[in-house]
Structures are given as structure tokens and as C-alpha cells.
Design a protein around this motif. Structure first.
Motif, PDB file in Angstrom:
ATOM      1  N   CYS A  40      46.942  35.588  37.093  1.00 31.44           N
ATOM      2  CA  CYS A  40      47.416  37.261  37.965  1.00 31.44           C
ATOM      3  C   CYS A  40      47.519  37.618  39.037  1.00 31.44           C
ATOM      4  N   SER A  41      46.872  36.757  39.482  1.00 32.87           N
ATOM      5  CA  SER A  41      46.611  37.419  41.498  1.00 32.87           C
ATOM      6  C   SER A  41      48.024  36.401  41.756  1.00 32.87           C
ATOM      7  N   SER A  42      48.261  37.158  43.023  1.00 34.25           N
ATOM      8  CA  SER A  42      49.116  35.621  43.870  1.00 34.25           C
ATOM      9  C   SER A  42      48.086  34.865  44.775  1.00 34.25           C
ATOM     10  N   LYS A  43      46.624  35.810  45.304  1.00 31.32           N
ATOM     11  CA  LYS A  43      46.023  35.103  46.002  1.00 31.32           C
ATOM     12  C   LYS A  43      45.175  34.304  45.558  1.00 31.32           C
ATOM     13  N   GLY A  44      44.863  34.204  43.731  1.00 26.52           N
ATOM     14  CA  GLY A  44      43.832  33.452  43.321  1.00 26.52           C
ATOM     15  C   GLY A  44      44.106  32.210  43.262  1.00 26.52           C
ATOM     16  N   SER A  45      43.417  30.968  42.462  1.00 22.04           N
ATOM     17  CA  SER A  45      43.430  30.113  42.386  1.00 22.04           C
ATOM     18  C   SER A  45      42.524  29.023  41.701  1.00 22.04           C
ATOM     19  N   TYR A  46      42.091  28.034  41.620  1.00 24.59           N
ATOM     20  CA  TYR A  46      41.242  27.471  40.823  1.00 24.59           C
ATOM     21  C   TYR A  46      40.036  26.910  41.612  1.00 24.59           C
ATOM     22  N   CYS A  47      40.669  26.467  42.318  1.00 21.48           N
ATOM     23  CA  CYS A  47      39.318  26.137  44.093  1.00 21.48           C
ATOM     24  C   CYS A  47      38.625  27.387  44.397  1.00 21.48           C
ATOM     25  N   TRP A  48      38.870  28.563  44.572  1.00 19.34           N
ATOM     26  CA  TRP A  48      38.735  29.906  44.834  1.00 19.34           C
ATOM     27  C   TRP A  48      38.360  30.505  43.818  1.00 19.34           C
ATOM     28  N   SER A  49      37.846  29.917  42.383  1.00 18.13           N
ATOM     29  CA  SER A  49      37.701  30.673  41.650  1.00 18.13           C
ATOM     30  C   SER A  49      36.176  29.414  41.257  1.00 18.13           C
ATOM     31  N   ILE A  50      36.392  28.145  41.586  1.00 21.37           N
ATOM     32  CA  ILE A  50      34.908  27.591  41.714  1.00 21.37           C
ATOM     33  C   ILE A  50      33.810  27.898  42.612  1.00 21.37           C
TER      34      ILE A  50
END
Length: 357
Positions: A92-102
Motif C-alpha cells: 500500500c505504500s509507495s516507499k514499501g518494497s519486498y527487499c525492505w520488508s525482508i
């Protein structure tokens, strides 16, 4: 009510760890005793001998039939909460990403349980807390670090596959071939199947001595607890002679690592604050929710929250460096976590002792 004597017990337990840390730091930065190559050798000694045997010693003395499954359940719930929040953030966030979630999952959930947690919480709450911290460490090593390794390997393999598919030169260089009539045909490049990724992950785990330590220690713990066996003295002595150096050598190695960095905040101030908030605020908050959800209370609840605020796991940084996923953020979290952990954890201890949990 918490008194100065209680605070002193915690400081007394933690201070020797910082002595080892400073000695490691000073031996490189101030006294120039070790070169970078020699530091790498010392780190290998810690990674392949002292720390695995230290983990093995603690894991082998756990009684799996008397583990606090509410505590383990609370830990699992807290991690699920973090995962759900990170998935929503990534979607939902433009700053969110799969890599940063890890990376964020590592920062919020993976702790340096044995090296820092055991002496710290033993001073706070006694042997009961040591048992809980060891249980948490064993579960982290067997389950959560394995999952992290799988996700990192999946990301790396998927990224390599996609980059190869997007590169026309790589495609042209590759699995064309000639059929039976000598006509050239192009072979489509496909993503590796799940079983192939699992095979790679298991091979990686087979090279990780800390994984062996957790699995072997737990296997012996099941056998010893089931049939009330004692480890033969010749074997236990062989383990102890190296494992006793585990805590000191791990902290000394961390000091070497700190001294080899150009600056403490390798990732910049904004990401440093982001990492500190995840480590010391988000993780304990999620653990508090998980603990209350399963009905923990009293000292067990306090231990659960404090152990979730322990410094960053060194293994998570090693994985981040190996797979090239934000190692500067993880290194900063490890270094500052060790520096800031004592006052922050004593603060948690004081606040929780005054609460009505």
C-alpha cells in the motif's frame, strides 16, 4: 520496587561484555595489533568453533518437554504481526518494497539472544529467564533464521533469473541449440522450480555450523530428557573447553568488526533511526501484543518483552552481507545495538518492574 542494587546487578552482568568489545575495538583502531586479514581469521574462529559450541551447550540442556509453549507461541505471533504489517506496507505504500520488508523483518525480530540475553536476563530474573532466552534462541536458529535464509536465497535466485531473461545478450549466449536436423532453436529460460530453491537453501544450511549446533543440541536434548541421560563427561568437557570462550570471543569479534568500519553509522542518520525504532520499539511492542494474546503475565511477560529488545542478531548481518541486501543498515543496527542496549534494556527493566503486568 526496583532499586539501585537491581540496576547494579544488570550492569555487573553486562559490563564484562563491553570490556571484551572495547578490547577488540582497541586492538585494531588504537593499538594496531591485528590486520584486516587477521581479523577475518578471528571471525572465522568465532563463527565456526566458539559460537556454535556455545550454542550447542545451551541447546543440549534444554528440556523440550518442559518448554514454555505459550512463550514460544507469543514469539511466533509477534513475528506474524510484523510480517502482516510489512506486507501491507509493501503493498500500500509507495516507499514499501519486498527487499525492505525482508530487512525490516530482520531488524524488528531477530535478536542476539545468547551472547547478550543470557547474562543480562539472568541478572534481572534468574535462571527462569535464562531458560526462556535459550528456548527463544533455539527456535530462532532452527525456524526463523532458516526462513530468512530461504527468502534471501529465493530473492537472489529470482533476481538472477529475471535479469538474465531481460538481457538479450545473456539469452543469446545460452540452455540456442540444434535439433536432429541441425536447425537452430532457441531454448526458453524459465524460473527455477521451488524444489531447486529448497535444495540450494539446504546446501547453505549444511555449510552453517550454527545450524548444526541448534539441530544436534535439540536432538540430544530430546534423547536426554526422554530417557534421563547425562552427556558423557568426555564429550561435555570437549564442548565446554571451547564454548566457555563463546561470549567473550563473540564480543571481541564484534569489537574488531566495529573497528574495521569507516564510521558507526554506515547507512546515514535517517536509516539509523529507522533501524533503532524497529529494533527497540516495534519488536518489543509486537512481542507485548503476542504475549498478552496467549495469556502471559508476571515475570514471564516481562522477560518476553525485554528479550525482544535485545541487540540485533549478528547472523542477520552475515546473511545481509552475503546476499547484498542492505548490509550497511544491518551493520549499523548491530553496532549501535550493542552500544545502546545496556541503557535501553535497563530502562525497560525499570518500567516493567513498576508496571502491573
Amino acid at each position: 520496587m526496583i532499586g539501585w542494587h537491581d540496576v547494579y546487578k544488570v550492569v555487573e552482568a553486562m559490563f564484562p561484555l563491553y570490556v571484551a568489545l572495547v578490547l577488540g575495538y582497541g586492538s585494531v583502531r588504537w593499538w594496531h595489533i591485528f590486520t584486516r586479514e587477521q581479523c577475518d581469521v578471528i571471525n572465522l574462529l568465532v563463527c565456526y568453533f566458539t559460537l556454535p559450541l556455545y550454542t550447542l551447550e545451551f541447546a543440549s540442556h534444554v528440556n523440550p518437554f518442559k518448554m514454555n509453549y505459550k512463550f514460544i507461541g507469543a514469539d511466533a505471533i509477534s513475528k506474524v504481526i510484523i510480517v502482516i504489517v510489512l506486507v501491507i506496507w509493501a503493498k500500500c505504500s509507495s516507499k514499501g518494497s519486498y527487499c525492505w520488508s525482508i530487512t525490516s523483518f530482520s531488524l524488528a525480530t531477530l535478536t542476539n539472544s545468547l551472547v547478550v540475553g543470557v547474562p543480562l536476563l539472568e541478572a534481572m530474573y534468574g535462571q527462569m529467564s535464562v531458560d526462556l532466552v535459550v528456548q527463544s534462541s533455539v527456535i530462532q536458529g532452527i525456524i526463523w533464521l532458516t526462513i530468512l535464509l530461504f527468502v534471501l536465497e529465493f530473492r537472489k535466485t529470482r533476481s538472477d533469473s529475471l535479469s538474465m531473461m531481460d538481457d538479450p545478450h545473456a539469452v543469446s549466449s545460452l540452455e540456442s541449440v540444434k535439433d536432429i536436423e541441425r536447425n537452430e532453436q532457441m531454448v526458453a529460460i524459465s524460473r527455477p522450480p521451488l524444489w531447486s530453491l529448497l535444495k540450494i537453501v539446504w546446501l547453505k544450511l549444511a555449510l552453517n555450523p550454527n545450524s548444526y549446533a541448534c539441530f544436534i543440541g535439540m536432538a540430544w536434548a530430546f534423547i536426554a530428557s526422554r530417557w534421563h541421560l547425562d552427556m558423557p563427561g568426555i564429550i561435555e568437557g570437549s564442548i565446554l573447553i571451547m564454548s566457555k570462550a563463546g561470549t567473550g570471543m563473540a564480543m571481541f569479534s564484534m569489537g574488531l568488526f566495529m573497528a574495521l568500519q569507516e564510521n558507526l553509522m554506515a547507512c546515514g542518520p535517517s536509516l539509523t533511526v529507522f533501524g533503532i525504532v524497529l529494533r527497540f520499539v516495534a519488536g518489543p511492542a509486537a512481542m507485548g501484543i503476542g504475549s498478552i494474546a496467549v495469556g502471559l503475565h508476571g515475570d514471564v511477560l516481562r522477560v518476553a518483552i525485554i528479550q525482544a529488545a535485545l541487540p540485533q542478531s549478528i547472523t542477520s548481518f552475515i546473511y545481509a552481507k552475503e546476499y547484498g541486501l542492505h548490509p550497511n543498515v544491518l551493520s549499523t543496527a548491530v553496532i549501535l545495538g550493542m552500544i545502546l542496549s545496556l541503557p535501553i534494556l535497563v530502562g525497560y527493566y525499570a518500567i516493567l518492574e513498576k508496571s502491573l503486568l
